[in-house]
Design a protein around this motif. Structure first.
Motif, PDB file in Angstrom:
ATOM      1  N   LYS A  60     -73.604 -13.645  -2.289  1.00 45.26           N
ATOM      2  CA  LYS A  60     -74.330 -12.390  -2.477  1.00 45.26           C
ATOM      3  C   LYS A  60     -74.339 -11.944  -3.935  1.00 45.26           C
ATOM      4  O   LYS A  60     -74.899 -10.893  -4.253  1.00 45.26           O
ATOM      5  N   MET A  61     -73.709 -12.721  -4.799  1.00 45.80           N
ATOM      6  CA  MET A  61     -73.651 -12.383  -6.224  1.00 45.80           C
ATOM      7  C   MET A  61     -73.082 -10.962  -6.390  1.00 45.80           C
ATOM      8  O   MET A  61     -73.573 -10.165  -7.194  1.00 45.80           O
ATOM      9  N   THR A  62     -72.049 -10.673  -5.648  1.00 46.59           N
ATOM     10  CA  THR A  62     -71.511  -9.320  -5.616  1.00 46.59           C
ATOM     11  C   THR A  62     -69.995  -9.339  -5.775  1.00 46.59           C
ATOM     12  O   THR A  62     -69.314 -10.195  -5.207  1.00 46.59           O
ATOM     13  N   VAL A  63     -69.509  -8.374  -6.524  1.00 49.14           N
ATOM     14  CA  VAL A  63     -68.078  -8.162  -6.701  1.00 49.14           C
ATOM     15  C   VAL A  63     -67.758  -6.759  -6.218  1.00 49.14           C
ATOM     16  O   VAL A  63     -68.536  -5.827  -6.442  1.00 49.14           O
ATOM     17  N   TYR A  64     -66.619  -6.612  -5.575  1.00 49.44           N
ATOM     18  CA  TYR A  64     -66.238  -5.331  -5.001  1.00 49.44           C
ATOM     19  C   TYR A  64     -64.918  -4.854  -5.600  1.00 49.44           C
ATOM     20  O   TYR A  64     -64.079  -5.645  -6.016  1.00 49.44           O
ATOM     21  N   LEU A  65     -64.759  -3.550  -5.583  1.00 48.56           N
ATOM     22  CA  LEU A  65     -63.471  -2.949  -5.923  1.00 48.56           C
ATOM     23  C   LEU A  65     -63.173  -1.903  -4.868  1.00 48.56           C
ATOM     24  O   LEU A  65     -63.812  -0.851  -4.826  1.00 48.56           O
ATOM     25  N   GLU A  66     -62.249  -2.224  -3.994  1.00 54.31           N
ATOM     26  CA  GLU A  66     -61.819  -1.298  -2.955  1.00 54.31           C
ATOM     27  C   GLU A  66     -60.681  -0.470  -3.523  1.00 54.31           C
ATOM     28  O   GLU A  66     -59.662  -1.012  -3.969  1.00 54.31           O
ATOM     29  N   ARG A  93     -52.917  -0.175  -4.963  1.00 58.64           N
ATOM     30  CA  ARG A  93     -53.907   0.698  -4.346  1.00 58.64           C
ATOM     31  C   ARG A  93     -55.313   0.099  -4.350  1.00 58.64           C
ATOM     32  O   ARG A  93     -56.148   0.499  -3.523  1.00 58.64           O
ATOM     33  N   PHE A  94     -55.626  -0.800  -5.256  1.00 55.45           N
ATOM     34  CA  PHE A  94     -56.969  -1.356  -5.404  1.00 55.45           C
ATOM     35  C   PHE A  94     -56.981  -2.825  -5.018  1.00 55.45           C
ATOM     36  O   PHE A  94     -55.987  -3.541  -5.181  1.00 55.45           O
ATOM     37  N   THR A  95     -58.154  -3.279  -4.547  1.00 54.52           N
ATOM     38  CA  THR A  95     -58.349  -4.689  -4.239  1.00 54.52           C
ATOM     39  C   THR A  95     -59.700  -5.135  -4.774  1.00 54.52           C
ATOM     40  O   THR A  95     -60.724  -4.524  -4.455  1.00 54.52           O
ATOM     41  N   ILE A  96     -59.694  -6.182  -5.565  1.00 54.59           N
ATOM     42  CA  ILE A  96     -60.935  -6.760  -6.065  1.00 54.59           C
ATOM     43  C   ILE A  96     -61.262  -7.986  -5.223  1.00 54.59           C
ATOM     44  O   ILE A  96     -60.366  -8.744  -4.832  1.00 54.59           O
ATOM     45  N   SER A  97     -62.534  -8.165  -4.931  1.00 54.94           N
ATOM     46  CA  SER A  97     -62.974  -9.324  -4.167  1.00 54.94           C
ATOM     47  C   SER A  97     -64.385  -9.685  -4.617  1.00 54.94           C
ATOM     48  O   SER A  97     -65.029  -8.918  -5.336  1.00 54.94           O
ATOM     49  N   ARG A  98     -64.853 -10.843  -4.166  1.00 51.60           N
ATOM     50  CA  ARG A  98     -66.181 -11.265  -4.547  1.00 51.60           C
ATOM     51  C   ARG A  98     -66.821 -12.078  -3.440  1.00 51.60           C
ATOM     52  O   ARG A  98     -66.125 -12.733  -2.657  1.00 51.60           O
ATOM     53  N   ASP A  99     -68.131 -12.027  -3.412  1.00 49.31           N
ATOM     54  CA  ASP A  99     -68.927 -12.846  -2.500  1.00 49.31           C
ATOM     55  C   ASP A  99     -69.964 -13.534  -3.377  1.00 49.31           C
ATOM     56  O   ASP A  99     -70.980 -12.927  -3.741  1.00 49.31           O
ATOM     57  N   ASN A 100     -69.695 -14.770  -3.720  1.00 52.98           N
ATOM     58  CA  ASN A 100     -70.597 -15.466  -4.645  1.00 52.98           C
ATOM     59  C   ASN A 100     -71.973 -15.703  -4.027  1.00 52.98           C
ATOM     60  O   ASN A 100     -72.967 -15.768  -4.743  1.00 52.98           O
TER      61      ASN A 100
END
Length: 124
Positions: free
Chosen positions: A76-82, A67-74
């Motif tokens: 943008k120094m940002t990590v996401y949790l969908e 159900r969840f997806t983790i991703s990152r944009d280095n």
């Protein structure tokens, strides 16, 4: 010193989706594995997901069940949790954390930097 700030939490209904963001400031996190943990009232902090420094390896807690997806944009120094198909049991404070090593750990003690958390509440 890395500072982490989570956002995107709030109140949703069961079955809804939500995306959490974690913005880092300070030294680059591009060499750090990043993780999400959560803690519900009266419960211990629980591992949710992690992503390695390169962004090509992820690992999830057993309750995630796709159900969840983790991703990152280095850049943008940002990590996401969908988070999709949220359940009542997903209600908790969600924390972003940084591990100074590049590989994934599921152990909270391995993470050096922590955000203040963002509240996620799922209602029916």
């Amino acid at each position: 010193q890395v500072a982490l700030v989570e956002s995107g939490g709030g109140l949703v209904q069961a079955g809804d989706s939500m995306r959490l963001s974690c913005v880092a400031s300070g030294p680059t996190i591009s060499n750090y594995a990043m993780g999400w943990f959560r803690q519900a009232p009266g419960k211990e902090r629980e591992y949710v997901a992690a992503i390695n420094a390169y962004g090509d390896t992820t690992y999830y807690g057993g309750f995630v069940r796709g159900r969840f997806t983790i991703s990152r944009d280095n850049n943008k120094m940002t990590v996401y949790l969908e988070m999709n198909n949220l359940e009542l049991e997903d209600s908790a404070v969600y924390y972003c954390a940084a591990d100074r090593r590049w590989s994934i750990s599921t152990t909270a003690a391995d993470y050096v930097y922590w955000g203040q958390g963002t509240q996620v509440t799922v209602s029916n």
